[in-house]
Design a protein around this motif. Structure first.
Motif, PDB file in Angstrom:
ATOM      1  N   ALA A  91      -4.695  -1.088 -14.471  1.00  0.00           N
ATOM      2  CA  ALA A  91      -2.956  -1.706 -14.354  1.00  0.00           C
ATOM      3  C   ALA A  91      -2.340  -0.557 -13.563  1.00  0.00           C
ATOM      4  O   ALA A  91      -1.468  -0.680 -12.775  1.00  0.00           O
ATOM      5  N   ILE A  92      -2.502   0.609 -14.391  1.00  0.00           N
ATOM      6  CA  ILE A  92      -1.626   1.607 -13.629  1.00  0.00           C
ATOM      7  C   ILE A  92      -2.112   1.836 -12.075  1.00  0.00           C
ATOM      8  O   ILE A  92      -1.035   1.820 -11.261  1.00  0.00           O
ATOM      9  N   ASP A  93      -3.290   1.990 -11.854  1.00  0.00           N
ATOM     10  CA  ASP A  93      -3.913   2.332 -10.531  1.00  0.00           C
ATOM     11  C   ASP A  93      -3.572   1.180  -9.453  1.00  0.00           C
ATOM     12  O   ASP A  93      -3.112   1.300  -8.368  1.00  0.00           O
ATOM     13  N   ASN A  94      -3.520  -0.059 -10.111  1.00  0.00           N
ATOM     14  CA  ASN A  94      -3.418  -1.463  -9.144  1.00  0.00           C
ATOM     15  C   ASN A  94      -2.082  -2.089  -9.227  1.00  0.00           C
ATOM     16  O   ASN A  94      -1.749  -3.151  -8.583  1.00  0.00           O
ATOM     17  N   LYS A  95      -1.135  -1.748 -10.300  1.00  0.00           N
ATOM     18  CA  LYS A  95      -0.140  -2.212 -10.350  1.00  0.00           C
ATOM     19  C   LYS A  95      -0.018  -4.055 -10.604  1.00  0.00           C
ATOM     20  O   LYS A  95       0.744  -4.745 -10.309  1.00  0.00           O
ATOM     21  N   VAL A  96      -1.049  -4.296 -11.390  1.00  0.00           N
ATOM     22  CA  VAL A  96      -1.303  -5.765 -11.955  1.00  0.00           C
ATOM     23  C   VAL A  96      -1.391  -5.504 -13.410  1.00  0.00           C
ATOM     24  O   VAL A  96      -1.755  -4.667 -14.079  1.00  0.00           O
ATOM     25  N   SER A  97      -1.091  -6.692 -14.233  1.00  0.00           N
ATOM     26  CA  SER A  97      -0.965  -6.622 -15.531  1.00  0.00           C
ATOM     27  C   SER A  97      -2.617  -6.450 -16.165  1.00  0.00           C
ATOM     28  O   SER A  97      -3.357  -7.223 -15.263  1.00  0.00           O
ATOM     29  N   PRO A  98      -2.771  -5.892 -17.021  1.00  0.00           N
ATOM     30  CA  PRO A  98      -4.226  -5.925 -17.679  1.00  0.00           C
ATOM     31  C   PRO A  98      -4.743  -7.289 -18.027  1.00  0.00           C
ATOM     32  O   PRO A  98      -5.585  -7.465 -17.858  1.00  0.00           O
ATOM     33  N   TYR A  99      -3.811  -8.147 -18.234  1.00  0.00           N
ATOM     34  CA  TYR A  99      -4.126  -9.680 -18.463  1.00  0.00           C
ATOM     35  C   TYR A  99      -4.907 -10.224 -17.118  1.00  0.00           C
ATOM     36  O   TYR A  99      -5.832 -10.552 -17.168  1.00  0.00           O
ATOM     37  N   GLN A 100      -4.076  -9.934 -15.971  1.00  0.00           N
ATOM     38  CA  GLN A 100      -4.677 -10.604 -14.829  1.00  0.00           C
ATOM     39  C   GLN A 100      -5.781  -9.977 -14.318  1.00  0.00           C
ATOM     40  O   GLN A 100      -6.859 -10.570 -13.860  1.00  0.00           O
ATOM     41  N   TRP A 101      -5.812  -8.590 -14.689  1.00  0.00           N
ATOM     42  CA  TRP A 101      -7.236  -8.072 -14.199  1.00  0.00           C
ATOM     43  C   TRP A 101      -8.296  -8.148 -15.101  1.00  0.00           C
ATOM     44  O   TRP A 101      -9.276  -8.581 -14.483  1.00  0.00           O
TER      45      TRP A 101
END
Ligand code: ANZ
Ligand code: ZN
Length: 860
Positions: A91-101
């Motif tokens: 999430a930190i690296d890709n700016k997506v929420s952990p949930y989505q990832w």
């Protein structure tokens, strides 16, 4: 026309059939069938399957399909261990929420699992990050909190002073924070703990009931629990008593100082007006909480200036702060016996503290100048006054008696196992269902307010838990007094999520309770399969949870419920593969097998990188891993060769518990076998479906039939002991034998029977191709076929091979009917041409017949 083997089409057809027919959907109860629960450890949804997963799940799938064919009602579920740190990092690296990832990964990996043809009952799928699941974990937490099995106390964590965040042990690299590079500090913060130590004895004792677990795993569990018999001894001083735990009370007379952990109360007190000591204590707190590091670091210490009284001699012993004493073990203090303890010896030598031997030593040199000479096993006491001459046991008893009278010591059992701290200062986990109220303290969330739902859309930025800034989550009214209060922001250790999923699969859709009566029906898990890396923590916590759930009445009558969650355990070996590297400015650069070419010159093999033609260094065969860049992507193998090939290769190349070396030629060999099988099926398609009579007079066919049943017998034996590699070799032998059959009625019969046996034996391993061939040449579907059985009458040989010995030397052989009498056998041997040549000019003294083996002729 014979169709060619196209794995894509074949696998698609079979998978579509399973999907449409819900082949792997399992009912909780089927009349006349026994339940069998086969569970493979569920994966962390990291993004893609790796070969370790493929191996693990293939083993599970082979077992499940085999047990189904044997007539069991088999449950084989799958789910996702979906909370955890990698999602936060992504999430930190890709700016997506952990949930989505995580969601995206689960979807992708589920498809991969389907492509591999695993027969999971997907209706029971569980993801631990879904409120339906973690709601019950929270519910259980509140129950255990009320019972006192979960409690709150201060614990020590790794603190990154730059990122202002708590770090997990694996985020501390050489004592520094992995992102910031800052020197990590130890900090005390309040955390929640499970009283697993209350169950230590039961967890230890019940290991003995696990007869189908690898011994190695049981030993690891035992060592982890680490039961030590010893004594607690008190060393009084003016303000109280320093208590120590020792496993060597017999060495008490050799104690020359007392060492305490930096966090110990007496050290803290002494430091209050001693800045130098204060600084030393702070220094000790640096460097993380890893125990192995603490044990191996250089011994350092400082005198506190305080003294305690030796409970027997009355001598004044100095109290030292030492960096090798751990606050969380025993009493956080030790009586130091430098003559007989390695760490104390190192410390005493460094700081010039007295070394007094009290156990008789066999060594010639009694000077105690190095540790090796100081070391003593149990022996008889010396320099110990009234205790001189006693052995370990007697000395322990005598010293215990002496100290008990003064209330300064008692026999004690200590466990290495600590209470399990489950608080994690992280966002992507199951929220701890506690509300902090200024008036009421820590209040568990009432059942009606569960679950405490974790907001799904936060994106961590590396600066600590984003829940801290989430007002909507944080603010809540106290369930007791109704005043404004604050939610706990720590989440649970993900080991909690994976400690009970095995039980939830039985009651996957129950929304009124954590578990229902279906858990009783399915548990214990009959066969659990997973990696040896989980030999300690995951298995220990699951065993613990099982006992907690049992005691809560969640598994029916606690007195009748199974004691253990996993009846049998198989730990599969690693998948290994060659590795290649070059030295780089920052360490090593690793190259994949695919990018490297071997060069053989003067009988020696070297390797070059395809990209630049320059040499790379062979790094040996190692566990497939991202860091060594020596992995093979399962998806590539599935596309290129097919799932059946991958499955066959994995099962053929090594028994499940051994390591498996990746080999392209092995994979190709596996595919060739599938093609032969396919070709055979379609070549004899018409004759295989013909109804013909067996004719035992057709000797050639009869011999082949015997081979088939002999191999079948071996294969079934090997199936039951998980030796799938030899099951496959038995099938290969069968196929060879069937290839030699002629064109008679009997040959057709044997081909028909043999091929059907072989397909059924192979179905658990290569289900797609056997599904397709079976559908074309036999009636019905292989999915509902039963495991073949051996016809013992076929194994009876009607002819027997004998060897002939003349005076013990091998001289010839013959074949005779199994029904032949002893006289007939003797006559056959004596008239044998080769034997006669060796008997020329000799008198026959004796003829010995060893039935079914040999005839020995003794002659002079
Ligand atoms: C005196 C002694 C003499 C010891 C001797 C050993 C050998 P296990 O077997 O693992 O339970 N100890 C106790 N508490 C400690 C702590 N908090 N931090 C570090 N060390 C600690 O180990 C028990 C032994 O470890 C104890 O027995 C104590 O040293 C040390 F010849 O006491 B012994
Ligand atoms: Zn309140």
């Amino acid at each position: 026309m014979k169709p060619a083997y196209h794995h894509q089409d074949v696998e698609k057809t079979a998978q579509a059939y399973w999907e449409t027919n819900k082949t792997f959907k399992v009912a909780d109860h089927v009349e006349g069938k026994q339940n069998y629960y086969c569970l493979s450890m569920f994966p962390y949804p990291s993004g893609r399957l790796h070969m370790g997963h493929v191996r693990n799940y293939t083993i599970g799938d082979v077992m499940s399909r085999y047990m189904t064919m044997k007539g069991f009602n088999v449950l084989q579920p799958m789910g996702w261990d979906a909370f955890g740190m990698p999602a936060e990092n992504a999430a930190i690296d890709n700016k997506v929420s952990p949930y989505q990832w995580t969601q995206k990964n689960m979807t992708y990996m589920k498809n991969q699992l389907k492509l591999l043809g695993f027969g999971f009952d997907w209706d029971r799928e569980i993801a631990t990050c879904e409120p339906d699941y973690y709601r019950w974990e929270q519910w259980f937490f509140t129950k255990l909190y009320e019972k006192g099995i979960i409690y709150r106390k201060n614990g020590i964590v790794n603190w990154d002073p730059i990122d202002q965040t708590v770090l997990a042990n694996e985020q501390v690299i050489d004592g520094k924070g992995w992102r910031s590079g800052a020197e990590v500090e130890r900090r005390e913060i309040p955390m929640y703990y499970f009283r697993i130590t209350d169950y230590a004895d039961e967890l230890l004792e019940d290991l003995d009931t696990l007869t189908d677990w690898p011994l190695q795993v049981k030993i690891m569990q035992k060592n982890w629990i680490g039961k030590s018999q010893g004594m607690e001894i008190g060393f009084p001083y003016e303000d109280g008593t320093v208590r120590v735990f020792t496993t060597r009370p017999d060495t008490l007379m050799g104690a020359s100082y007392v060492a305490v952990a930096p966090e110990h109360a007496i050290a803290q007190k002494a430091a209050a007006n001693n800045p130098e000591l204060q600084a030393f204590i702070e220094e000790c707190k640096k460097g993380g909480t890893n125990e192995a590091d603490i044990a191996t670091q250089e011994k350092k210490g400082m005198a506190t200036g305080a003294f305690v009284t030796h409970p027997i001699t009355g001598d004044q012993l100095p109290v030292w702060v030492a960096n090798y004493v751990i606050i969380t073990y025993g009493e956080g203090a030790v009586m130091a016996v430098p003559a007989h303890d390695e760490r104390d010896f190192e410390f005493a030598t460094k700081y010039g503290l007295p070394i007094k031997p009290v156990i008789a030593n066999d060594a010639e040199d009694q000077s105690y100048t190095t540790w090796q000479e100081a070391y003593a096993e149990h022996g008889s006491l010396i320099n110990s006054g009234e205790f001189n001459g006693l052995g370990f046991e007697e000395a322990t008893q005598a010293i215990a008696k002496f100290l008990e009278a003064k209330d300064l010591g008692f026999i004690k059992t200590q466990y290495r196992l600590r209470d399990w701290g489950i608080s994690r200062q992280r966002y992507w986990g199951c929220p701890i269902p506690i509300i902090h109220c200024e008036c009421c303290g820590d209040v568990p969330v009432p059942e009606k307010d569960l679950p405490v739902v974790l907001p799904n859309d936060l994106i961590p930025d590396g600066s600590g838990n984003p829940l801290h800034k989430n007002e909507a989550f944080l603010n809540v009214d106290c369930p007791k007094c109704g005043k404004a209060a604050r939610r706990e922001t720590d989440t649970m250790d993900t080991f909690m999520d994976s400690s009970w999923y095995y039980a939830r699969f039985a009651s996957h859709d129950c929304n009124t309770a954590m578990l229902d009566e279906r858990a009783e029906q399915w548990l214990p898990v009959d066969q659990y399969i997973g990696g040896i890396e989980h030999a300690i923590l995951h298995l220990l916590y699951s065993r613990f949870f099982h006992k907690l759930m049992r005691d809560e009445g969640l598994l029916g009558d606690p007195a009748k419920a199974p004691k253990e969650p996993f009846k049998a355990l198989l730990t599969q070996g690693m998948v290994i593969s060659p590795s290649f590297y070059r030295h780089a400015s920052t360490g090593y650069t690793w190259y994949n097998l695919d990018d490297v070419t071997p060069v053989v010159k003067d009988g020696e093999t070297t390797y070059i990188l395809n990209a630049d033609g320059q040499p790379v260094i062979y790094g040996g065969v190692q566990k497939m891993s991202k860091s060594k860049n020596n992995g093979v992507d399962p998806e590539f193998i599935i596309n290129e060769y097919g799932a059946d090939t991958a499955r066959l290769f994995m099962m053929f190349s090594a028994p499940p518990e051994q390591s498996l070396e990746w080999s392209v030629s092995g994979v190709e060999g596996a595919q060739r076998f599938l093609k032969r099988l396919w070709t055979f099926g379609f070549e004899f398609k018409d004759s295989l479906s013909e109804k013909v009579e067996y004719d035992p007079a057709d000797k050639a066919s009869k011999d082949i039939r015997r081979v088939v049943h002999e191999e079948l017998k071996k294969a079934l034996f090997d199936y039951d002991r998980y030796q799938y590699n030899t099951v496959i070799s038995a099938c290969m032998k069968m196929l060879n034998a069937l290839g030699e059959l002629g064109d008679t009625e009997a040959a057709k019969y044997v081909r028909n029977e043999g091929f059907s046996i072989m397909l059924r034996l192979l179905y658990p391993i290569i289900p797609h191709v056997t599904h397709e061939i079976w559908s074309n040449v036999f009636e019905g579907k292989i999915e509902t076929a039963e495991i073949p059985t051996v016809d013992e009458s076929v194994l009876v040989r009607d002819e027997i091979n004998y060897v002939i010995q003349v005076n013990g030397k091998l001289r010839g052989e013959f074949v005779i009917a199994a029904s032949a009498s002893k006289e007939e056998i003797e006559a056959m041997a004596l008239t044998n041409e080769a034997a006669q040549r060796h008997l020329e000019g000799l008198n026959i003294m004796k003829v010995i017949v060893v039935p079914k083996k040999l005839v020995n002729i003794v002659a002079k």
